[in-house]
Motif scaffolding. Structure first.
Motif, PDB file in Angstrom:
ATOM      1  N   GLU A  66      39.241  43.602  41.994  1.00 26.70           N
ATOM      2  CA  GLU A  66      38.383  43.063  40.938  1.00 26.70           C
ATOM      3  C   GLU A  66      38.452  43.937  39.690  1.00 26.70           C
ATOM      4  OE1 GLU A  66      34.590  44.189  41.858  1.00 26.70           O
ATOM      5  OE2 GLU A  66      33.918  43.846  39.803  1.00 26.70           O
ATOM      6  N   ALA A  69      41.766  43.329  37.918  1.00 30.25           N
ATOM      7  CA  ALA A  69      41.747  42.049  37.222  1.00 30.25           C
ATOM      8  C   ALA A  69      40.969  42.169  35.917  1.00 30.25           C
ATOM      9  CB  ALA A  69      41.117  40.978  38.120  1.00 30.25           C
ATOM     10  N   THR A  70      39.841  42.878  35.959  1.00 26.19           N
ATOM     11  CA  THR A  70      39.045  43.035  34.742  1.00 26.19           C
ATOM     12  C   THR A  70      39.827  43.805  33.687  1.00 26.19           C
ATOM     13  OG1 THR A  70      37.223  43.281  36.275  1.00 26.19           O
ATOM     14  CG2 THR A  70      36.739  43.610  33.976  1.00 26.19           C
ATOM     15  N   CYS A  74      41.014  42.441  29.964  1.00 24.63           N
ATOM     16  CA  CYS A  74      40.692  43.055  28.674  1.00 24.63           C
ATOM     17  C   CYS A  74      41.961  43.450  27.936  1.00 24.63           C
ATOM     18  CB  CYS A  74      39.819  44.282  28.886  1.00 24.63           C
ATOM     19  SG  CYS A  74      38.231  43.880  29.593  1.00 24.63           S
ATOM     20  N   ALA A 127      44.751  37.108  34.866  1.00 22.78           N
ATOM     21  CA  ALA A 127      43.789  38.077  35.390  1.00 22.78           C
ATOM     22  C   ALA A 127      42.383  37.494  35.387  1.00 22.78           C
ATOM     23  CB  ALA A 127      43.837  39.352  34.564  1.00 22.78           C
ATOM     24  N   CYS A 128      42.089  36.748  34.314  1.00 28.55           N
ATOM     25  CA  CYS A 128      40.767  36.158  34.118  1.00 28.55           C
ATOM     26  C   CYS A 128      40.424  35.179  35.229  1.00 28.55           C
ATOM     27  CB  CYS A 128      40.873  35.436  32.793  1.00 28.55           C
ATOM     28  SG  CYS A 128      39.436  35.041  31.987  1.00 28.55           S
ATOM     29  N   LEU A 129      41.345  34.237  35.508  1.00 31.04           N
ATOM     30  CA  LEU A 129      41.025  33.205  36.488  1.00 31.04           C
ATOM     31  C   LEU A 129      41.059  33.766  37.895  1.00 31.04           C
ATOM     32  CD1 LEU A 129      42.809  30.168  34.907  1.00 31.04           C
ATOM     33  CD2 LEU A 129      40.425  30.742  34.916  1.00 31.04           C
ATOM     34  N   GLY A 131      40.242  36.788  38.576  1.00 29.04           N
ATOM     35  CA  GLY A 131      38.974  37.511  38.657  1.00 29.04           C
ATOM     36  C   GLY A 131      37.818  36.573  38.933  1.00 29.04           C
TER      37      GLY A 131
END
Lengths: 146, 186
Positions: A66, A69-70, A74, A127-129, A131
């Motif tokens: 997690e 991914a964050t 960013c 990464a967003c999805l 996450g």
């Protein structure tokens, strides 16, 4: 959740690499063929989610957790903003296409800032999805193990 | 002979209506999720038929992701659908709003161009508009053979930045809402 049957695991192990390559292809050839950063990023996230479903969550969170991914989320967003502002500063206009030059010849280097923008968006969206999927499956209080 | 997609598009639209109605009326949450996904799949085929492969790819891929996430959510949760009928006032309000929406759509859609004849295909009206300019200049000035990407990330990159910001904010909100413990003691 320790993953699915051996058949699913074998097929996933065979297919996962190709999904990743296809996602990267869609990201990198966004300015040459249909696709682009957003669909490519979603394909990459889907590949990771497939690994998650087949091999169990712990297998993937060891590779891409997690936190990772964050961070990538960013990094992608900031890279996109960097291209828009800093390169745009040299071009004089916000998101000015400073890298474009010469004749378009259907190569990967065409399109100036479009390729770096696509890569940034691909990293960001993937990464967003992923996450978001992790958040939905990890953070549930008292989650039942399926 | 050029393939005319109009008939197929109308058939798919009818299929989408059917899928939406089934999604609303289904008792089971899982059937609802699958019906909604069928509607999305038909939408992506329509995008492919009318010549928009970029949208089609995005639609298919996002639809698959949403299907996985929704099924995961639905399968692990019990069906908590309450079998209650809304009150008469709520029904009347809903019907009035639906009628209002239909009237607004009927008035608003009169001004649209007929289906299958976009503005840019019309040589007289379409010439000189901004869209025509984009199409003409995108290859030469952005170097991108894919005109969609040329518009999306060069002419209209500001919009794309806004879109990226929306996704970013949405996922940050997801993290905040779904994290396991409130960090009071940290």
């Amino acid at each position: 959740m320790k993953g699915m049957t051996p058949i699913v695991k074998e097929v996933t192990a065979l297919v996962a690499g190709f999904i990743a390559i296809f996602g990267a292809h869609v990201v990198f050839h966004g300015h040459l063929s249909p696709g682009g950063g957003f669909p490519g990023g979603v394909i990459l996230a889907c590949g990771l989610i497939l690994l998650c479903l087949a091999f169990g969550r712990e297998f993937v969170t060891g590779l891409v957790g997690e936190k990772t991914a964050t961070v990538y989320d960013c990094v992608g967003a900031l890279a996109f903003l960097f291209i828009g502002t800093v390169l745009g500063y040299y071009g004089g206009v916000f998101f000015s296409n400073v890298l474009v030059g010469g004749k378009p010849d259907f190569l990967l280097t065409d399109g100036g800032i479009i390729l770096p923008c696509n890569v940034a968006i691909g990293i960001k969206v993937g990464a967003c999805l992923f996450g978001a999927f992790l958040a939905l499956s990890l953070f549930r209080p008292g989650s039942k193990t399926t | 002979m050029v393939f005319d997609p109009t008939v197929a598009v109308y058939a798919l639209i009818a299929f989408m209506f059917l899928g939406s109605i089934i999604a609303i009326e289904a008792r089971d949450l899982l059937s609802t999720v699958i019906s909604v996904s069928a509607v999305g799949a038909a939408l992506s085929v329509i995008a492919l038929l009318v010549g928009a492969p970029d949208i089609s790819i995005t639609q298919v891929v996002v639809e698959v992701l949403c299907l996985i996430v929704l099924i995961r959510v639905v399968v692990t949760r019990q069906d908590e659908t309450v079998d209650a009928h809304p009150s008469d006032a709520a029904t009347a309000m809903g019907l009035a709003f639906a009628a209002f929406l239909v009237v607004v759509c009927a008035v608003g859609f009169v001004g649209l161009r007929p289906f299958g004849q976009p503005l840019l295909a019309d040589a007289k009206v379409g010439a000189g508009t901004m869209g025509a300019q984009y199409l003409e200049q995108s290859f030469a000035s952005t170097g991108s053979p894919n005109a969609v990407m040329g518009v999306l990330l060069d002419f209209r990159a500001y919009d794309t930045l806004g879109e990226a910001t929306v996704i970013f904010a949405a996922v940050i909100g997801t993290y905040v809402l779904l994290r396991k413990v409130g960090r009071k003691n940290a």
